[in-house]
Write an enzyme that holds these catalytic residues in place. Structure first.
Site, PDB file in Angstrom:
ATOM      1  N   HIS A 208      78.548 -38.443   1.611  1.00 54.27           N
ATOM      2  CA  HIS A 208      78.781 -37.570   2.566  1.00 54.27           C
ATOM      3  C   HIS A 208      78.006 -36.470   2.706  1.00 54.27           C
ATOM      4  CE1 HIS A 208      81.106 -34.596   0.225  1.00 54.27           C
ATOM      5  NE2 HIS A 208      81.562 -35.818  -0.219  1.00 54.27           N
TER       6      HIS A 208
ATOM      7  N   ASP B 164      77.901 -32.878  -5.229  1.00 57.75           N
ATOM      8  CA  ASP B 164      79.077 -33.433  -4.056  1.00 57.75           C
ATOM      9  C   ASP B 164      78.719 -33.027  -2.745  1.00 57.75           C
ATOM     10  OD1 ASP B 164      81.426 -34.220  -3.046  1.00 57.75           O
ATOM     11  OD2 ASP B 164      82.567 -32.582  -3.770  1.00 57.75           O
TER      12      ASP B 164
ATOM     13  N   ASP C 265      79.980 -40.859  -4.431  1.00 54.29           N
ATOM     14  CA  ASP C 265      80.563 -39.673  -4.071  1.00 54.29           C
ATOM     15  C   ASP C 265      81.251 -39.235  -5.498  1.00 54.29           C
ATOM     16  OD1 ASP C 265      81.380 -37.329  -2.957  1.00 54.29           O
ATOM     17  OD2 ASP C 265      83.119 -38.173  -2.015  1.00 54.29           O
TER      18      ASP C 265
ATOM     19  N   HIS D 100      83.089 -28.276  -5.875  1.00 51.55           N
ATOM     20  CA  HIS D 100      83.517 -27.315  -5.175  1.00 51.55           C
ATOM     21  C   HIS D 100      83.273 -25.858  -5.520  1.00 51.55           C
ATOM     22  CE1 HIS D 100      86.561 -30.628  -3.299  1.00 51.55           C
ATOM     23  NE2 HIS D 100      85.336 -31.198  -3.214  1.00 51.55           N
TER      24      HIS D 100
ATOM     25  N   GLU E 185      83.577 -35.202   5.088  1.00 54.74           N
ATOM     26  CA  GLU E 185      84.428 -35.926   4.110  1.00 54.74           C
ATOM     27  C   GLU E 185      85.143 -34.891   3.499  1.00 54.74           C
ATOM     28  OE1 GLU E 185      85.808 -37.286  -0.020  1.00 54.74           O
ATOM     29  OE2 GLU E 185      84.536 -35.607   0.550  1.00 54.74           O
ATOM     30  N   GLU E 186      84.807 -33.816   3.379  1.00 54.63           N
ATOM     31  CA  GLU E 186      85.664 -32.608   2.758  1.00 54.63           C
ATOM     32  C   GLU E 186      86.999 -32.449   3.368  1.00 54.63           C
ATOM     33  OE1 GLU E 186      85.060 -32.205  -0.356  1.00 54.63           O
ATOM     34  OE2 GLU E 186      82.981 -32.540  -1.036  1.00 54.63           O
TER      35      GLU E 186
END
Lengths: 465, 465
Positions: free
Chosen positions: B286, B298, B360, B430, B332-333
């Site tokens: 992503h 990520d 991912d 994140h 995606e997130e």
């Protein structure tokens, strides 16, 4: 039909034989492994011990005050859980780096470019004013030899063969390069070179020079020449400048000292076996390290993991059948004197070592072990593999163990080395960035748990004779 | 004897059946895999692409200017090697963080301790002056519910259940905790809480707060409350202070904005199949990321690895039988809108996707893949395992694939996810430290090579029907 019948019988015999090699473990063992992993991931001391070794003590070169502090510290910690500790005396070489090294490239127009270098362990110093000479770049000892005295004499030999990035196991890439570092000065000295600089053993391009052991071999003392490592970025630079300016000069100044041998110690701790106290299982790493970083991966990790093996078994209230010992070897990096002394004493005392496990490949995520043993014993070990599957441990292969347990090799001793993921190991190896923050707590703990599990299985099942 | 004969025949039948499941690959394939790994470890672009995405563009939250730059950049790069590229339009939610969040603990004596927090993605802001309220700590949504309105109303709910360190696969530990982050505000809002703070999804103790998606579910808008994550170190602190001072207050200020949906794009590139052009194999990651770091693990890593799969096959002059596509999913997130749009369009166009692979789970050392497929197909896949052994790829397991390929699930599509070593993933996930320097070049490249190898095998052998 007869032929089919024959095949069937063979096939049945085959099955029967396969049965004899079937898993040698029980449900109890998988429960025990789960307890070992749980303990390590939640209650172990390994990360705190490593913090102290790395941040409070620091780099622990043989013969240094730091090495002696590490002996004291680890012995005191081991006393807290072992039945017995021992300091085994051993004479070790002492070498010190002195004031920081300094080097630059001087181009034909007299402009200069500073580069990152460090003396190789065991090297002599330059004169106090340093030395300046033209450079000749080679990719191998063979290339050096083909050039001969005429092209080498009076020059600095620059060994610039990189580690092969295509090797999946980075230790193989290291093995394919390290002759430049170990024998580079000896060989160049034969042809009248004035110094050698060696591309750092590092798969990354960065600014850290990586030290490591070198030897002058049989070279007469008057032919000894200074030897230094240069960072990979600066090796690339030097090579590029040489392509443009073959007359450039390289300035090198280093201040190291080769001292006489001094006394140091292997640190030993043991938990006595309840059933076969005269059968020994040892687990160890090396307490000395290079001086540029903290020696956290090499081999602080192996030291604390090995200590943790005994502590974990003790805390889980496991009573070993065999005597389990942690051995923290002194002087792996530049002499292997501790390992040799340990093996010598074991032989003199006629001690029966059935299994010796070493952790000296960094505190990274464990993948498994390599073994130096018989095919017969290997079949038993392989039968334990399913026990390790929940922990993603998959690598059980014949082929090598470790430098410190190597001298124990004998008909009835299984040798093994922990094999963590090796991709990042040479980013840190022998360099100033081998520090505590480069070690991940969980990865370190998983390594210790994996080692404890294997030690437990050898203790429980012994070895095939 | 008859019985033995019977067994033998059964056994022979068994062997014949086993034969049907025997390795489905040839010497050519192992040579091809070696070429794929060699290319990736020596000539690939993945690390440079990631450098650009991370350091030149940075965090790429859906609807942000950075996300749009990432669309442009990757499309332009893919154009250099693909037969065709496409931007697939999709409406995505837009949320922005605004000015930096601020929080502190105020003890009874009015002394304050600043703590590290960040707004959760999707959260509403606090009022401009912030909010201050007493705190109630819970370990689960169940505990919250058992406390009821009387103890919750007017308070800040502090969710403090840590990830379970005993889980070997860290994604399982994440799965066991993330309900606090996703549904914490919705549940606390029902009982009149004024805000929620959630312990960061991180196995380490450090100072980074980790953001991530949250939802208010069916809660009426007037009951929406601000939601923030607190670093693990500060979660420990807050819990310790609460034990000493139940009356302490927590101050929280955040300035985020929930905007309307905006247009964005999935980026698609393809190499046309020579023999079965209507059979699609896709590989993707992503393109969006959270905003605190650079989104390097990520999922910058998955993006560049997926691009590299096509580029590697092209550079090795491999002519695929099937059409191979790279799909860089948007959003995606915080919405999965890109993945849903891609699957919807594929269904509308009646495209036959035989294999969809996602990366991912970070750019760490690859261990293998998990698959969402039939037992029959899995047997074929397992027969390929020996091909991967030289590359230390060992994990081929049924169980899940990835969020972005998930919507393609159907009877004749094999779904898979790359499974790198997961130990360090949640150190960065994140958070502001998910940056380029946290990704190792070789580990990234090994992941891309492993993905390319699997895509090659699916292209060559197709799937069982």
């Amino acid at each position: 039909m007869n032929k089919i019948l024959y095949c069937c019988v063979i096939s049945l015999l085959g099955s029967a034989f396969a049965k004899a090699q079937s898993p040698q473990y029980s449900k109890i063992d998988s429960t025990m492994l789960r307890s070992i992993y749980n303990y390590n991931l939640t209650e172990s001391d390994s990360y705190e011990w490593l913090d102290y070794l790395s941040n409070n003590i620091g780099g622990r070169l043989s013969g240094s005050i730091q090495a002696e502090r590490a002996v004291d510290y680890t012995e005191n910690e081991i006393k807290k859980f072992a039945d017995r500790t021992e300091l085994q005396s051993v004479m070790v070489p002492k070498w010190s780096r002195g004031t920081p090294e300094f080097a630059y490239i001087q181009l034909n127009d007299l402009s200069t470019i500073n580069v990152n270098i460090c003396a190789l362990g065991g090297s002599i110093p330059t004169r106090q004013e340093g030395l300046k000479a033209p450079v000749i770049e080679v990719k191998s000892l063979e290339e050096l030899s083909s050039l001969g005295r005429e092209q080498i004499e009076g020059k600095i030999v620059f060994y610039n063969r990189p580690m092969d990035p295509k090797k999946i196991q980075t230790f193989e890439a290291y093995g394919g390069c390290v002759d430049q570092r170990y024998s580079g000065a000896e060989e160049a000295g034969k042809y009248g070179a004035v110094a050698v600089i060696v591309r750092s053993m590092n798969l990354r391009l960065d600014d850290y020079p990586h030290t490591g052991f070198m030897s002058y071999g049989d070279l007469p003392v008057e032919n000894f020449i200074p030897a230094a490592a240069i960072s990979t970025n600066d090796a690339e630079k030097l090579s590029a400048y040489l392509a443009l300016d073959k007359e450039l000069k390289f300035y090198l100044k280093q201040d190291c000292t080769v001292w006489g041998d001094v006394e140091s110690f292997n640190v030993i701790g043991e938990i006595k076996g309840t059933r076969y106290p005269d059968e020994y299982i040892i687990v160890g790493g090396h307490l000395d390290s290079w001086d540029l970083g903290d020696g956290s991966h090499d081999d602080g990790a192996g030291v604390v993991q090995s200590m943790q093996v005994l502590k974990t078994l003790k805390e889980l209230n496991y009573k070993p059948q065999r005597t389990i010992m942690v051995v923290l070897f002194m002087n792996e990096e530049n002499g292997l004197k501790g390992a040799r002394e340990y093996a010598k004493q074991a032989e003199l005392k006629n001690e029966k070592h059935i299994f010796a496990l070493e952790s000296d490949a960094g505190g990274f995520s464990p993948r498994g072990f390599s073994f130096d043993t018989t095919t017969k014993q290997m079949k038993v070990i392989e039968s334990w593999k399913p026990l390790f599957k929940p922990y993603l441990i998959h690598f059980f292969e014949l082929g090598g163990s470790g430098a410190d347990v190597g001298p124990l090799k004998g008909a009835n001793t299984v040798l093994a080395g922990l094999r963590p993921d090796s991709q990042r190991y040479f980013d840190f190896h022998h360099a100033a960035n081998d520090t505590f923050d480069a070690v991940n707590k969980r990865e370190l703990e998983l390594g210790a748990a994996t080692m404890t599990s294997l030690v437990y299985l050898f203790d429980k099942y012994g070895i095939e004779n």
